[in-house]
Scaffold this motif. Structure first.
Motif, PDB file in Angstrom:
ATOM      1  N   LEU A 132     -50.977 -20.298  48.574  1.00 46.50           N
ATOM      2  CA  LEU A 132     -51.943 -20.283  47.475  1.00 46.50           C
ATOM      3  C   LEU A 132     -51.260 -20.706  46.186  1.00 46.50           C
ATOM      4  O   LEU A 132     -50.217 -20.154  45.825  1.00 46.50           O
ATOM      5  CB  LEU A 132     -52.511 -18.865  47.334  1.00 46.50           C
ATOM      6  N   ASP A 133     -51.843 -21.680  45.494  1.00 40.42           N
ATOM      7  CA  ASP A 133     -51.266 -22.184  44.253  1.00 40.42           C
ATOM      8  C   ASP A 133     -51.738 -21.332  43.076  1.00 40.42           C
ATOM      9  O   ASP A 133     -52.867 -21.468  42.604  1.00 40.42           O
ATOM     10  CB  ASP A 133     -51.675 -23.643  44.039  1.00 40.42           C
ATOM     11  N   LEU A 134     -50.870 -20.459  42.608  1.00 38.16           N
ATOM     12  CA  LEU A 134     -51.229 -19.543  41.524  1.00 38.16           C
ATOM     13  C   LEU A 134     -51.219 -20.225  40.163  1.00 38.16           C
ATOM     14  O   LEU A 134     -51.608 -19.611  39.168  1.00 38.16           O
ATOM     15  CB  LEU A 134     -50.268 -18.353  41.518  1.00 38.16           C
ATOM     16  N   ARG A 135     -50.781 -21.461  40.094  1.00 40.35           N
ATOM     17  CA  ARG A 135     -50.808 -22.181  38.820  1.00 40.35           C
ATOM     18  C   ARG A 135     -52.203 -22.718  38.519  1.00 40.35           C
ATOM     19  O   ARG A 135     -52.496 -23.101  37.391  1.00 40.35           O
ATOM     20  CB  ARG A 135     -49.796 -23.325  38.841  1.00 40.35           C
ATOM     21  N   GLN A 136     -53.072 -22.766  39.536  1.00 36.38           N
ATOM     22  CA  GLN A 136     -54.437 -23.241  39.343  1.00 36.38           C
ATOM     23  C   GLN A 136     -55.377 -22.059  39.171  1.00 36.38           C
ATOM     24  O   GLN A 136     -55.205 -21.004  39.811  1.00 36.38           O
ATOM     25  CB  GLN A 136     -54.888 -24.083  40.540  1.00 36.38           C
TER      26      GLN A 136
ATOM     27  N   ASP B 263     -51.550 -17.640  57.914  1.00 32.41           N
ATOM     28  CA  ASP B 263     -52.685 -16.719  57.903  1.00 32.41           C
ATOM     29  C   ASP B 263     -53.667 -17.014  56.772  1.00 32.41           C
ATOM     30  O   ASP B 263     -54.517 -16.172  56.442  1.00 32.41           O
ATOM     31  CB  ASP B 263     -52.154 -15.283  57.783  1.00 32.41           C
ATOM     32  N   THR B 264     -53.553 -18.190  56.171  1.00 29.60           N
ATOM     33  CA  THR B 264     -54.399 -18.521  55.021  1.00 29.60           C
ATOM     34  C   THR B 264     -55.873 -18.377  55.352  1.00 29.60           C
ATOM     35  O   THR B 264     -56.623 -17.687  54.643  1.00 29.60           O
ATOM     36  CB  THR B 264     -54.105 -19.956  54.535  1.00 29.60           C
ATOM     37  N   ASP B 265     -56.337 -19.021  56.421  1.00 28.37           N
ATOM     38  CA  ASP B 265     -57.762 -18.990  56.738  1.00 28.37           C
ATOM     39  C   ASP B 265     -58.237 -17.570  57.038  1.00 28.37           C
ATOM     40  O   ASP B 265     -59.299 -17.141  56.556  1.00 28.37           O
ATOM     41  CB  ASP B 265     -58.057 -19.905  57.925  1.00 28.37           C
ATOM     42  N   ALA B 266     -57.448 -16.830  57.833  1.00 27.31           N
ATOM     43  CA  ALA B 266     -57.865 -15.477  58.207  1.00 27.31           C
ATOM     44  C   ALA B 266     -57.984 -14.575  56.990  1.00 27.31           C
ATOM     45  O   ALA B 266     -58.954 -13.822  56.843  1.00 27.31           O
ATOM     46  CB  ALA B 266     -56.873 -14.888  59.207  1.00 27.31           C
ATOM     47  N   VAL B 267     -57.008 -14.665  56.082  1.00 28.57           N
ATOM     48  CA  VAL B 267     -57.038 -13.813  54.893  1.00 28.57           C
ATOM     49  C   VAL B 267     -58.197 -14.202  53.968  1.00 28.57           C
ATOM     50  O   VAL B 267     -58.894 -13.338  53.420  1.00 28.57           O
ATOM     51  CB  VAL B 267     -55.689 -13.890  54.142  1.00 28.57           C
TER      52      VAL B 267
ATOM     53  N   LEU C 107     -62.820 -26.914  51.065  1.00 26.74           N
ATOM     54  CA  LEU C 107     -62.825 -27.507  49.730  1.00 26.74           C
ATOM     55  C   LEU C 107     -61.569 -27.114  48.957  1.00 26.74           C
ATOM     56  O   LEU C 107     -60.955 -27.957  48.280  1.00 26.74           O
ATOM     57  CB  LEU C 107     -64.078 -27.071  48.967  1.00 26.74           C
ATOM     58  N   LEU C 108     -61.165 -25.855  49.059  1.00 25.47           N
ATOM     59  CA  LEU C 108     -59.947 -25.406  48.390  1.00 25.47           C
ATOM     60  C   LEU C 108     -58.716 -26.131  48.943  1.00 25.47           C
ATOM     61  O   LEU C 108     -57.804 -26.492  48.196  1.00 25.47           O
ATOM     62  CB  LEU C 108     -59.781 -23.888  48.568  1.00 25.47           C
ATOM     63  N   ARG C 109     -58.719 -26.365  50.245  1.00 21.79           N
ATOM     64  CA  ARG C 109     -57.593 -27.066  50.843  1.00 21.79           C
ATOM     65  C   ARG C 109     -57.560 -28.517  50.365  1.00 21.79           C
ATOM     66  O   ARG C 109     -56.500 -29.089  50.101  1.00 21.79           O
ATOM     67  CB  ARG C 109     -57.690 -26.978  52.370  1.00 21.79           C
ATOM     68  N   GLU C 110     -58.723 -29.113  50.240  1.00 15.24           N
ATOM     69  CA  GLU C 110     -58.811 -30.495  49.731  1.00 15.24           C
ATOM     70  C   GLU C 110     -58.275 -30.612  48.309  1.00 15.24           C
ATOM     71  O   GLU C 110     -57.637 -31.592  47.946  1.00 15.24           O
ATOM     72  CB  GLU C 110     -60.270 -30.958  49.807  1.00 15.24           C
ATOM     73  N   LYS C 111     -58.510 -29.572  47.498  1.00 14.76           N
ATOM     74  CA  LYS C 111     -58.042 -29.548  46.103  1.00 14.76           C
ATOM     75  C   LYS C 111     -56.572 -29.173  45.993  1.00 14.76           C
ATOM     76  O   LYS C 111     -55.993 -29.257  44.913  1.00 14.76           O
ATOM     77  CB  LYS C 111     -58.866 -28.563  45.287  1.00 14.76           C
ATOM     78  N   GLY C 112     -55.959 -28.731  47.079  1.00 20.31           N
ATOM     79  CA  GLY C 112     -54.570 -28.307  47.042  1.00 20.31           C
ATOM     80  C   GLY C 112     -54.374 -26.895  46.524  1.00 20.31           C
ATOM     81  O   GLY C 112     -53.243 -26.501  46.233  1.00 20.31           O
ATOM     82  N   VAL C 113     -55.476 -26.134  46.426  1.00 13.19           N
ATOM     83  CA  VAL C 113     -55.361 -24.743  45.982  1.00 13.19           C
ATOM     84  C   VAL C 113     -54.759 -23.877  47.062  1.00 13.19           C
ATOM     85  O   VAL C 113     -53.981 -22.963  46.794  1.00 13.19           O
ATOM     86  CB  VAL C 113     -56.743 -24.193  45.547  1.00 13.19           C
ATOM     87  N   VAL C 114     -55.116 -24.160  48.317  1.00 12.01           N
ATOM     88  CA  VAL C 114     -54.544 -23.446  49.450  1.00 12.01           C
ATOM     89  C   VAL C 114     -53.989 -24.470  50.422  1.00 12.01           C
ATOM     90  O   VAL C 114     -54.318 -25.666  50.363  1.00 12.01           O
ATOM     91  CB  VAL C 114     -55.573 -22.538  50.163  1.00 12.01           C
ATOM     92  N   ALA C 115     -53.136 -23.999  51.328  1.00  6.47           N
ATOM     93  CA  ALA C 115     -52.562 -24.901  52.332  1.00  6.47           C
ATOM     94  C   ALA C 115     -52.340 -24.133  53.621  1.00  6.47           C
ATOM     95  O   ALA C 115     -52.257 -22.901  53.604  1.00  6.47           O
ATOM     96  CB  ALA C 115     -51.243 -25.481  51.830  1.00  6.47           C
TER      97      ALA C 115
END
Length: 402
Positions: free
Chosen positions: A77-81, A377-381, A394-402
């Protein structure tokens, strides 16, 4: 990879969000996770926790990581965004504990001050580990565990007199801070349980955690103006207690109890010292410590380590070999107490790792899952937090999560 189901741990049902990296914060998360807490580790997409790449790597990942991050789930998770910060707040809103070891002010800059988070989650227990604490004139200075060891007074004492101060050999400042943090978390969770569900902030400074274990350092200076100096392997003011050379290694001998001293002197063939009236107590022995060390050293120098240990065990004198990791690996006592475990990693290989400490009789600590790959575990959480597949995509597309 998950391991066979075990009975719920002492902290089963406790949700921890870990926002720290490297050692101090994550070691605390590791400790809580071993006793049943659900630890969700937030890592930066792409890089993750730098510990993944520290020291010796196997299949591209540090074997240290396999210990430090077992029993955790990883969300990238990108905490800078701002959207990443919003997701973090969602997770924290449902958590019991937040662990962070950023420089003071970092969370505040993301809109996650203790006041803001407690408005969101009044019962949140918030552990903040930093170099110098959240207050005071040094709060904004960068601080690592080694600096905490120096400021806490430990580095001055580690080494031989007149020589350069040396490391203990491990990141003891970070680990002491983590353990103090774990104590604080457990105390705060108990307080929350018996006092209406209110959370609080735990402020742990690296140097204070070190300073807290410095024994008589301050009262001796206060009472006598005494500045304790390095003493090598000896224990100043306690005699005899030192490391002694054998023909094939070193042993530590702690013969400083009054009756133990007598038995030690008999064992080394020096009853004259054991029966000397002025050596009947510690103060007298300290006054003649060089003579005692020489007598013990002369005896051990003619014998092998095991011969010395056997003789002293028969005399009921505390003594021990200076272990290498090879000695630990081969020692039956370590294995009998479950202190060496085989752990299957998510990369498919098996590695031997330390067991869990302390040992609880009813709810022992366990390894329930191996250390995660970045974002495993990104999706599960996120789904647990209420996000849909479309929102996650959508978040993955924006680079917010990976």
């Amino acid at each position: 990879m998950d391991f066979p189901a075990t009975a719920p741990g002492a902290l089963h049902g406790v949700r921890v969000v870990e926002m720290g990296q490297l050692i101090a914060g994550p070691f605390c998360g590791k400790t809580l996770g071993e006793f049943g807490a659900d630890v969700v580790k937030i890592e930066a997409p792409g890089t993750g926790d730098p510990l993944r790449n520290w020291r010796l790597l196997k299949d591209g990942t540090s074997v240290w990581w396999q210990v430090q991050s077992r029993n955790k789930r990883s969300i990238a998770l990108d905490l800078r965004q701002s959207e990443g910060q919003d997701i973090a707040r969602k997770l924290i809103a449902e958590a019991d504990v937040l662990i962070e070891n950023f420089r003071p002010g970092t969370l505040e800059g993301w809109g996650m001050s203790p006041e803001a988070l407690h408005r969101l989650n009044p019962g949140l227990v918030m552990l903040r580990i930093s170099g110098y604490g959240q207050t005071g004139p040094y709060r904004d200075l960068p601080g690592f565990g080694v600096i905490g060891e120096a400021m806490g007074g430990l580095r001055h004492l580690t080494g031989e007199p007149g020589r350069v101060p040396v490391r203990v050999g491990v990141s003891i400042g970070d680990t002491l801070a983590a353990l103090h943090g774990a104590i604080g978390v457990l105390a705060a969770l108990y307080h929350r349980k018996v006092n209406g569900g209110q959370g609080q902030v735990i402020d742990v400074a690296l140097h204070e955690a070190v300073f807290n274990v410095m024994e008589s350092l301050v009262p001796e200076y206060s009472a006598f103006g005494a500045v304790r100096e390095p003493a090598g392997s000896a224990l100043p003011g306690i005699a005899p207690s030192n490391a002694y050379k054998c023909t094939d290694g070193w042993v530590l001998v702690a013969g400083n109890g009054d009756s133990i001293f007598n038995r030690l002197m008999d064992a080394i063939g020096r009853p004259d010292l054991g029966n000397a009236p002025d050596l009947a107590n510690n103060a007298g022995r300290v006054a003649r410590v060089a003579e005692l060390d020489a007598a013990i050293g002369a005896w051990t120098a003619q014998r092998g380590v095991q011969q010395v240990l056997d003789a002293l065990a028969a005399a009921r004198v505390p003594a021990g070999k200076v272990y290498t990791v090879r000695d630990i690996h081969e020692d039956p006592h370590y294995r009998a107490r479950g202190m060496l475990l085989e752990q299957r990693t998510r990369d498919g290989y098996t590695v031997e790792v330390p067991g869990v400490v302390p040992k609880l009789s009813a709810t022992p600590g366990t390894v329930r899952r191996s250390a995660p790959r970045l974002g495993d575990d990104t999706d599960a959480v996120l789904k647990e937090a209420g996000l849909t597949d479309a929102q996650i995509a959508l978040l993955r597309e924006k680079g917010v999560v990976a």
